[in-house]
Write a protein that holds these residues in place. Structure first.
Motif, PDB file in Angstrom:
ATOM      1  N   THR B 101       0.839  -1.217  -0.004  1.00 11.83           N
ATOM      2  CA  THR B 101      -0.122  -0.020   0.016  1.00 11.83           C
ATOM      3  C   THR B 101       0.903   1.238   0.019  1.00 11.83           C
ATOM      4  O   THR B 101       2.045   1.015   0.123  1.00 11.83           O
ATOM      5  CB  THR B 101      -0.805  -0.017   1.018  1.00 11.83           C
ATOM      6  N   GLY B 102       0.230   2.469  -0.189  1.00  8.92           N
ATOM      7  CA  GLY B 102       1.090   3.540   0.174  1.00  8.92           C
ATOM      8  C   GLY B 102       1.784   4.044  -1.420  1.00  8.92           C
ATOM      9  O   GLY B 102       2.654   4.462  -1.409  1.00  8.92           O
ATOM     10  N   PHE B 103       0.815   3.823  -2.620  1.00  7.03           N
ATOM     11  CA  PHE B 103       1.448   3.927  -3.897  1.00  7.03           C
ATOM     12  C   PHE B 103       0.063   5.054  -4.427  1.00  7.03           C
ATOM     13  O   PHE B 103      -0.775   5.044  -4.234  1.00  7.03           O
ATOM     14  CB  PHE B 103       1.421   3.120  -4.988  1.00  7.03           C
ATOM     15  N   GLU B 104       0.964   5.938  -5.237  1.00  2.00           N
ATOM     16  CA  GLU B 104      -0.225   6.771  -6.033  1.00  2.00           C
ATOM     17  C   GLU B 104      -0.308   6.112  -7.421  1.00  2.00           C
ATOM     18  O   GLU B 104       0.596   5.915  -8.225  1.00  2.00           O
ATOM     19  CB  GLU B 104       0.759   8.253  -6.466  1.00  2.00           C
ATOM     20  N   GLN B 107       0.747   7.359 -10.772  1.00  2.59           N
ATOM     21  CA  GLN B 107       1.829   8.070 -11.171  1.00  2.59           C
ATOM     22  C   GLN B 107       2.669   7.021 -11.559  1.00  2.59           C
ATOM     23  O   GLN B 107       2.843   5.799 -11.238  1.00  2.59           O
ATOM     24  CB  GLN B 107       2.258   8.901 -10.084  1.00  2.59           C
ATOM     25  N   THR B 108       3.856   7.336 -12.290  1.00  2.00           N
ATOM     26  CA  THR B 108       4.961   6.509 -12.657  1.00  2.00           C
ATOM     27  C   THR B 108       5.613   5.826 -11.440  1.00  2.00           C
ATOM     28  O   THR B 108       5.518   6.319 -10.403  1.00  2.00           O
ATOM     29  CB  THR B 108       5.964   7.059 -13.654  1.00  2.00           C
ATOM     30  N   ASP B 111       8.264   8.271  -9.919  1.00  2.00           N
ATOM     31  CA  ASP B 111       7.745   9.270  -9.033  1.00  2.00           C
ATOM     32  C   ASP B 111       7.264   8.836  -7.674  1.00  2.00           C
ATOM     33  O   ASP B 111       7.430   9.373  -6.696  1.00  2.00           O
ATOM     34  CB  ASP B 111       6.535   9.912  -9.806  1.00  2.00           C
ATOM     35  N   ASN B 112       6.837   7.361  -7.814  1.00  2.00           N
ATOM     36  CA  ASN B 112       6.439   6.751  -6.653  1.00  2.00           C
ATOM     37  C   ASN B 112       7.639   6.380  -5.732  1.00  2.00           C
ATOM     38  O   ASN B 112       7.655   6.632  -4.653  1.00  2.00           O
ATOM     39  CB  ASN B 112       5.796   5.585  -6.852  1.00  2.00           C
ATOM     40  N   ILE B 115       8.267   9.981  -4.049  1.00  2.00           N
ATOM     41  CA  ILE B 115       7.511  10.055  -3.047  1.00  2.00           C
ATOM     42  C   ILE B 115       7.801   9.467  -1.733  1.00  2.00           C
ATOM     43  O   ILE B 115       7.728   9.702  -0.589  1.00  2.00           O
ATOM     44  CB  ILE B 115       6.045   9.727  -3.288  1.00  2.00           C
ATOM     45  N   ARG B 149      -0.463   1.651 -11.474  1.00  2.00           N
ATOM     46  CA  ARG B 149      -1.600   0.886 -11.783  1.00  2.00           C
ATOM     47  C   ARG B 149      -1.695  -0.284 -12.503  1.00  2.00           C
ATOM     48  O   ARG B 149      -2.197  -1.307 -12.438  1.00  2.00           O
ATOM     49  CB  ARG B 149      -2.695   1.772 -12.031  1.00  2.00           C
TER      50      ARG B 149
END
Lengths: 271, 246
Positions: B101-104, B107-108, B111-112, B115, B149
């Motif tokens: 968990t804790g992914f956007e 976003q690529t 980028d993850n 973050i 995703r």
């Protein structure tokens, strides 16, 4: 870096807030990423903000301008500014409800204080605002009503606006997590407030009908005025407006502090 | 140099579940009628836990599922606040709790990584400097340019694991995260994890793998129903724990 967490510690929240503000690199970066995400795979990207604003002003501006007998040269910037500031205020109340909910994955596994997600939300909702202000400036230049003095005099108002919105976002991010109906209810209430606030309707029209009190008791009107009035008239808003906004900020921060101190520890369990 | 430590003094964590589901309307209705929430429950996840872990210690946590191991680690990380008692830590805490968990999602991968790195306490410069190394370790290649995703579960783990183990931890808290990814990655991850665990000035990790605990920790804490049953030498504690489960 020492951390102490105790069930009776009163200053922890304050320390967390200060720590969050210092972590500006973190929340600023994630906020900007949110903006990038919103327009990823969109062909014209953030230009949509300008197009939507243009359509709105084009349609509403001409019809309402004529209806209320307004001089379009003054009415178009008025309408745009009101709308742009309103967008930011509305985000600080409705969208704020999702601040912690959408950061669940982060809150449950990283140690940073959760107030960074409040600041992140403010960053990501500012994109529309900044683009909107730029559009207002462009329109003013086009109409020949652009005044640098006015924009400079709007700076104190902008600061007050952001301080107030930080308070809003705090209140509604906590309450929205605990009471999941709140964002839905707020969206409805704000729809009504939108029409009662002089944004589409010129304040003078309400005044002429003896309805001055409708906006004078509305804090959102004053929040808009501290930004809109200087930009449109190149002079500061009435002192009483600044006073009211200042008072409003005090009240908002008292509520924010109360809400945060009641719910801060519980948020992680409510996600 | 400051000494790192974790000190818990009579820490208790009590979850209340009454506000979880029924929102504003239910709350108002209850306020009016004065009755308690339907299905309101409290869970004593931790009860009167007192632990002192000093610099250089590596501590294992054992116990059945639901014994409070994860809750204890989350209190140490400052994610859960104690509802009674005091929890103190000195040092930069690096939690390794969840890799899924804790992914956007939109976003690529790259980028993850950024973050995640920021949230784990790296500076932007550090992240950019370590980015090639992290990317190489994930073996995700081209996929790092795609939104996450599109990733499979194993790819998430690779990404998160690579970022988490690239920082310099002072206090390292690990919640049962061995055996990440496919066979090839699991082997690679294991080696990296061991290196990483050596670096931490303090290590606390929960595991059901007794061999791992014995090889890493001189000290082990056995939890049951939120209480400490035993705190001592790993061999002793594991022996007692095993015999109690028979």
């Amino acid at each position: 870096m020492k951390h102490s967490y105790s069930s009776v510690d009163k200053s922890r929240l304050l320390r967390d807030v200060i720590r969050s503000l210092l972590l500006h690199r973190v929340w600023f970066f994630i906020g900007i990423q949110d903006v990038k995400r919103r327009y990823r795979r969109s062909f014209i990207g953030p230009l949509w903000i300008l197009i939507n604003l243009g359509v709105y002003v084009g349609a509403i501006g001409f019809v309402y301008g004529v209806m209320f007998g307004q001089d379009l040269k003054a009415f178009l910037p008025y309408l745009m500014l009101g709308f742009v500031v309103w967008g930011l205020i509305s985000a600080s109340m409705v969208d704020a409800g999702m601040v912690f909910v959408s950061a669940e994955g982060y809150i449950k596994q990283f140690s940073y204080p959760k107030q960074i997600y409040i600041l992140r939300a403010l960053v990501s909702s500012s994109m529309n605002f900044v683009m909107g202000l730029a559009a207002v400036a462009l329109v003013q230049i086009f109409l020949g009503t652009f005044e640098v003095t006015g924009w400079l005099l709007a700076i104190p108002g902008l600061l007050l606006l952001y301080i107030a919105l930080l308070g809003h976002t705090t209140i509604f991010s906590y309450l929205g997590t605990a009471f999941r109906d709140l964002p839905h209810a707020l969206a409805g209430v704000l729809q009504v407030v939108f029409y009662l606030t002089p944004i589409v309707v010129p304040a003078s029209v309400l005044k002429n009908h003896g309805l001055e009190f409708v906006y004078l008791v509305n804090p959102i009107y004053h929040l808009i005025e501290v930004v809109r009035h200087p930009i449109l008239t190149a002079s500061l808003a009435p002192l009483s407006t600044y006073g009211l906004v200042f008072g409003y900020i005090l009240v908002v921060y008292c509520i924010a502090w109360y809400v945060a101190s009641r719910l801060d520890k519980k948020v992680v369990f409510l996600l | 140099m400051t000494q790192n430590f974790i000190r818990l003094h009579n820490v208790g964590v009590r979850f209340t579940g009454d506000m979880n589901t029924d929102g504003l309307i239910g709350w108002l209705a209850r306020k009016r009628s004065g009755e308690s929430a339907p299905g309101a429950y409290t869970v004593e996840a931790l009860n009167d836990v007192t632990i002192a872990i000093e610099q250089g210690e590596r501590v294992g946590l054992i116990g059945l599922n639901g014994a409070g191991k994860s809750t204890l680690l989350k209190v140490m990380a400052g994610i859960y606040m104690p509802t009674s008692g005091i929890a103190e830590t000195e040092g930069h805490v690096c939690p390794m709790f969840e890799f899924a968990t804790g992914f956007e999602m939109h976003q690529t991968g790259r980028d993850n990584i950024r973050i995640r790195g920021l949230l784990l306490g790296m500076t932007p410069d550090e992240i950019e400097a370590k980015l090639p190394e992290i990317e190489e370790f994930t073996e995700l290649g081209e996929f790092l340019k795609y939104p996450v995703r599109t990733y499979s579960a194993g790819m998430f783990i690779r990404l998160a694991f690579a970022v988490s183990t690239s920082i310099n931890p002072e206090i390292l808290l690990i919640d049962e995260v061995m055996g990440a990814g496919d066979i090839r990655f699991a082997k690679k991850a294991k080696n990296r994890m061991f290196e990483f665990m050596e670096q931490g000035k303090i290590l606390v990790f929960s595991s059901h793998n007794f061999d791992l605990l014995k090889s890493f920790c001189a000290r082990t804490i056995w939890l049951e129903k939120g209480r400490i049953i035993m705190d001592g030498g790993t061999e002793d504690v594991i022996a007692k724990y095993e015999s109690s489960q028979r």
